[in-house]
Scaffold this active site. Structure first.
Site, PDB file in Angstrom:
ATOM      1  N   CYS A 144      67.318  36.275  13.385  1.00  0.00           N
ATOM      2  CA  CYS A 144      67.651  34.852  13.518  1.00  0.00           C
ATOM      3  C   CYS A 144      67.254  34.040  12.293  1.00  0.00           C
ATOM      4  O   CYS A 144      67.734  32.933  12.100  1.00  0.00           O
ATOM      5  CB  CYS A 144      67.013  34.280  14.775  1.00  0.00           C
ATOM      6  SG  CYS A 144      67.670  35.075  16.239  1.00  0.00           S
ATOM      7  N   HIS A 166      67.371  26.779  14.182  1.00  0.00           N
ATOM      8  CA  HIS A 166      68.014  27.935  14.809  1.00  0.00           C
ATOM      9  C   HIS A 166      68.104  27.674  16.312  1.00  0.00           C
ATOM     10  O   HIS A 166      67.183  27.123  16.921  1.00  0.00           O
ATOM     11  CB  HIS A 166      67.186  29.201  14.546  1.00  0.00           C
ATOM     12  CG  HIS A 166      67.626  30.360  15.359  1.00  0.00           C
ATOM     13  ND1 HIS A 166      68.911  30.841  15.327  1.00  0.00           N
ATOM     14  CD2 HIS A 166      66.953  31.140  16.256  1.00  0.00           C
ATOM     15  CE1 HIS A 166      69.010  31.850  16.162  1.00  0.00           C
ATOM     16  NE2 HIS A 166      67.839  32.064  16.739  1.00  0.00           N
ATOM     17  N   ASN A 181      72.850  31.770  21.567  1.00  0.00           N
ATOM     18  CA  ASN A 181      72.184  32.187  20.329  1.00  0.00           C
ATOM     19  C   ASN A 181      73.104  33.159  19.589  1.00  0.00           C
ATOM     20  O   ASN A 181      73.287  34.297  20.019  1.00  0.00           O
ATOM     21  CB  ASN A 181      70.844  32.854  20.678  1.00  0.00           C
ATOM     22  CG  ASN A 181      70.084  33.341  19.447  1.00  0.00           C
ATOM     23  OD1 ASN A 181      70.586  33.276  18.331  1.00  0.00           O
ATOM     24  ND2 ASN A 181      68.873  33.823  19.660  1.00  0.00           N
TER      25      ASN A 181
HETATM   26  N1  ACO Z   1      68.227  34.485  35.622  1.00  0.00           N
HETATM   27  C1  ACO Z   1      67.335  34.293  36.596  1.00  0.00           C
HETATM   28  N2  ACO Z   1      66.056  34.649  36.500  1.00  0.00           N
HETATM   29  C2  ACO Z   1      65.654  35.212  35.351  1.00  0.00           C
HETATM   30  C3  ACO Z   1      66.532  35.422  34.278  1.00  0.00           C
HETATM   31  C4  ACO Z   1      67.875  35.034  34.449  1.00  0.00           C
HETATM   32  N3  ACO Z   1      68.804  35.201  33.480  1.00  0.00           N
HETATM   33  N4  ACO Z   1      65.847  35.965  33.262  1.00  0.00           N
HETATM   34  C5  ACO Z   1      64.584  36.108  33.662  1.00  0.00           C
HETATM   35  N5  ACO Z   1      64.466  35.655  34.932  1.00  0.00           N
HETATM   36  C6  ACO Z   1      63.287  35.621  35.762  1.00  0.00           C
HETATM   37  C7  ACO Z   1      62.241  36.613  35.345  1.00  0.00           C
HETATM   38  O1  ACO Z   1      62.536  37.872  35.883  1.00  0.00           O
HETATM   39  C8  ACO Z   1      60.981  36.004  35.940  1.00  0.00           C
HETATM   40  O2  ACO Z   1      60.956  36.318  37.304  1.00  0.00           O
HETATM   41  P1  ACO Z   1      59.538  36.668  37.994  1.00  0.00           P
HETATM   42  O3  ACO Z   1      58.721  35.420  37.848  1.00  0.00           O
HETATM   43  O4  ACO Z   1      59.948  36.969  39.392  1.00  0.00           O
HETATM   44  O5  ACO Z   1      58.989  37.813  37.239  1.00  0.00           O
HETATM   45  C9  ACO Z   1      61.252  34.503  35.778  1.00  0.00           C
HETATM   46  O6  ACO Z   1      62.675  34.358  35.612  1.00  0.00           O
HETATM   47  C10 ACO Z   1      60.562  33.872  34.614  1.00  0.00           C
HETATM   48  O7  ACO Z   1      60.752  34.709  33.474  1.00  0.00           O
HETATM   49  P2  ACO Z   1      60.217  34.304  32.053  1.00  0.00           P
HETATM   50  O8  ACO Z   1      60.476  35.421  31.088  1.00  0.00           O
HETATM   51  O9  ACO Z   1      58.827  33.799  32.197  1.00  0.00           O
HETATM   52  O10 ACO Z   1      61.171  33.070  31.718  1.00  0.00           O
HETATM   53  P3  ACO Z   1      61.070  32.096  30.520  1.00  0.00           P
HETATM   54  O11 ACO Z   1      60.960  30.719  30.985  1.00  0.00           O
HETATM   55  O12 ACO Z   1      60.086  32.572  29.458  1.00  0.00           O
HETATM   56  O13 ACO Z   1      62.528  32.211  29.860  1.00  0.00           O
HETATM   57  C11 ACO Z   1      63.599  33.246  27.993  1.00  0.00           C
HETATM   58  C12 ACO Z   1      62.985  33.452  29.369  1.00  0.00           C
HETATM   59  C13 ACO Z   1      64.769  32.295  28.146  1.00  0.00           C
HETATM   60  C14 ACO Z   1      64.084  34.585  27.472  1.00  0.00           C
HETATM   61  C15 ACO Z   1      62.560  32.637  27.037  1.00  0.00           C
HETATM   62  O14 ACO Z   1      61.361  33.361  27.123  1.00  0.00           O
HETATM   63  C16 ACO Z   1      62.989  32.586  25.598  1.00  0.00           C
HETATM   64  O15 ACO Z   1      63.878  31.831  25.227  1.00  0.00           O
HETATM   65  N6  ACO Z   1      62.330  33.354  24.733  1.00  0.00           N
HETATM   66  C17 ACO Z   1      62.571  33.276  23.283  1.00  0.00           C
HETATM   67  C18 ACO Z   1      63.903  33.827  22.892  1.00  0.00           C
HETATM   68  C19 ACO Z   1      64.020  33.775  21.396  1.00  0.00           C
HETATM   69  O16 ACO Z   1      63.702  32.792  20.746  1.00  0.00           O
HETATM   70  N7  ACO Z   1      64.448  34.877  20.762  1.00  0.00           N
HETATM   71  C20 ACO Z   1      64.352  34.902  19.320  1.00  0.00           C
HETATM   72  C21 ACO Z   1      65.627  34.921  18.681  1.00  0.00           C
HETATM   73  S1  ACO Z   1      66.576  36.326  19.001  1.00  0.00           S
HETATM   74  C22 ACO Z   1      66.637  37.242  17.533  1.00  0.00           C
HETATM   75  O17 ACO Z   1      65.886  37.062  16.595  1.00  0.00           O
HETATM   76  C23 ACO Z   1      67.669  38.370  17.519  1.00  0.00           C
END
Ligand code: ACO
Length: 330
Positions: free
Chosen positions: A113, A254, A284
């Site tokens: 990214c 980003h 993204n």
């Molecule tokens: N739909 C419904 N529920 C979901 C989903 C979904 N799509 N995805 C995860 N959940 C659930 C999880 O299983 C978890 O359930 P549990 O509590 O029963 O275990 C709950 O939602 C909370 O999960 P978290 O991982 O804590 O959710 P969070 O609020 O952190 O959001 C996310 C997840 C969106 C992935 C976030 O962590 C994020 O944006 N992370 C950074 C992503 C990023 O910046 N990537 C870098 C760039 S990519 C690159 O460089 C190629």
């Protein structure tokens, strides 16, 4: 020392749209969860016949057309991507041939990214060194090819697109590139990667069966690192250029998660209307998010000649980068 300026922007976004409602039918998720946790409403997906170089060519053509530049005059092509058509030859070679950039050399830049920010930094310094005068920086990723559409924690996040900037020397009275700050932190490698397909874990029946050719992410780790690092790197660049938040005309972050962007902008004290957010429309798109955000900011009339523009990204690696430019396109 000549200055470097961005002289044209081009983008390509595939027509096919994958909405949150579509994803509700594919995995256990909901439109409400995706919008609340990420800000994403839809993403665009490339047709099976289309690879990363095809999107890169379209974006580059648009930038060259906007500038009225003959492809033969391009001297360097930097393609930032983590989804090359193949491991080799580089995507830059394929793009050079298709565009007819007969006098160019170039290479692929792998920084996930942060790729486009690293590419811009590289182009700016090539120009400032006086080595080259016409550089195409392209960010292109076909994320749909490496996302597991059975994994709800990643498949809702990504989309496909390409974007390109032309970078050239400044003319009298112009400023263009001002500063950059880039870092890598490989201790983040376990939290966001595509485990197989390289020399450590070559492709095999086992790697396919175990889904190791897909994006693997510990979302919470990446989220925390992204907020902290994007804030710290931006603040460092503001401080060392003696800038206050209100001096920044446009913030082009980003687009990985709307919550990351708003948390960083609020810590920096940036006014909301200066922060470009278009993740709702594209998701993204990895190396393509920044040119897409620039194009949309130009269309909205927010990014114009003279705008002090802060560009920032954090991604897999970990990688992170910030650029400060004065926009020189009318
Ligand atoms: N739909 C419904 N529920 C979901 C989903 C979904 N799509 N995805 C995860 N959940 C659930 C999880 O299983 C978890 O359930 P549990 O509590 O029963 O275990 C709950 O939602 C909370 O999960 P978290 O991982 O804590 O959710 P969070 O609020 O952190 O959001 C996310 C997840 C969106 C992935 C976030 O962590 C994020 O944006 N992370 C950074 C992503 C990023 O910046 N990537 C870098 C760039 S990519 C690159 O460089 C190629």
């Amino acid at each position: 020392m000549p200055g470097a300026k961005i002289t044209a922007v081009g983008c390509y976004v595939p027509e096919r749209i994958l909405t949150n409602q579509d994803l509700e039918r594919m995995v256990d998720t909901s439109d409400a969860w995706i919008v609340e946790r990420t800000g994403i409403r839809k993403r665009h997906i490339a047709d099976p016949s289309m690879a990363t170089s095809d999107m890169a060519v379209e974006a580059a053509r648009e930038a060259l057309l906007a500038r009225g530049m003959d492809p033969a005059d391009v001297e360097v092509i930097i393609v930032c991507t983590v989804t090359p058509d193949m491991m080799f030859p580089s995507t830059a070679c394929l793009v050079q041939d298709r565009l007819g950039c007969r006098h160019a050399w170039g290479f692929d830049l792998i920084a996930a990214c942060s790729g486009f920010v690293y590419g811009l930094t590289t182009a700016a310094h090539f120009i400032r060194a006086g080595a080259y005068r016409r550089i195409l920086v392209i960010g292109a990723d076909t994320m749909s090819r490496i996302v597991n559409y059975r994994d709800r924690t990643t498949c809702v996040l990504f989309g496909d697109a390409a974007g390109a900037f032309l970078v050239e020397p400044t003319e009298e009275g112009e400023v263009g590139f001002i500063d950059s700050y880039n870092i890598i932190d490989g201790s983040g490698a376990p939290y966001l990667n595509m485990p197989a397909g390289g020399s450590r874990m070559p492709p095999s029946h086992e790697t396919v069966e175990k889904g190791l050719h897909y994006v693997h992410q510990d979302g919470q780790q990446v989220f925390k690192y992204a907020v902290r690092t994007m804030y710290e790197t931006c603040q460092l660049v503001l401080d060392r250029n003696s800038l206050r938040p209100e001096d920044i005309g446009v913030f082009l972050p980003h687009q990985a998660n709307k919550r990351i962007i708003t948390a960083v902008a609020s810590r920096l004290g940036l006014p909301e209307d200066r922060v470009i957010i278009n993740i709702d429309e594209y998701g993204n798109t990895t190396a393509a998010t920044i040119p897409l955000a620039a194009r949309d900011a130009m269309r909205a009339g927010k990014l114009r000649r003279g705008t002090l523009t802060l560009i920032a990204a954090v991604g897999a690696g970990y990688t992170a980068g910030v650029n400060l430019w004065r926009w020189e396109i009318d």
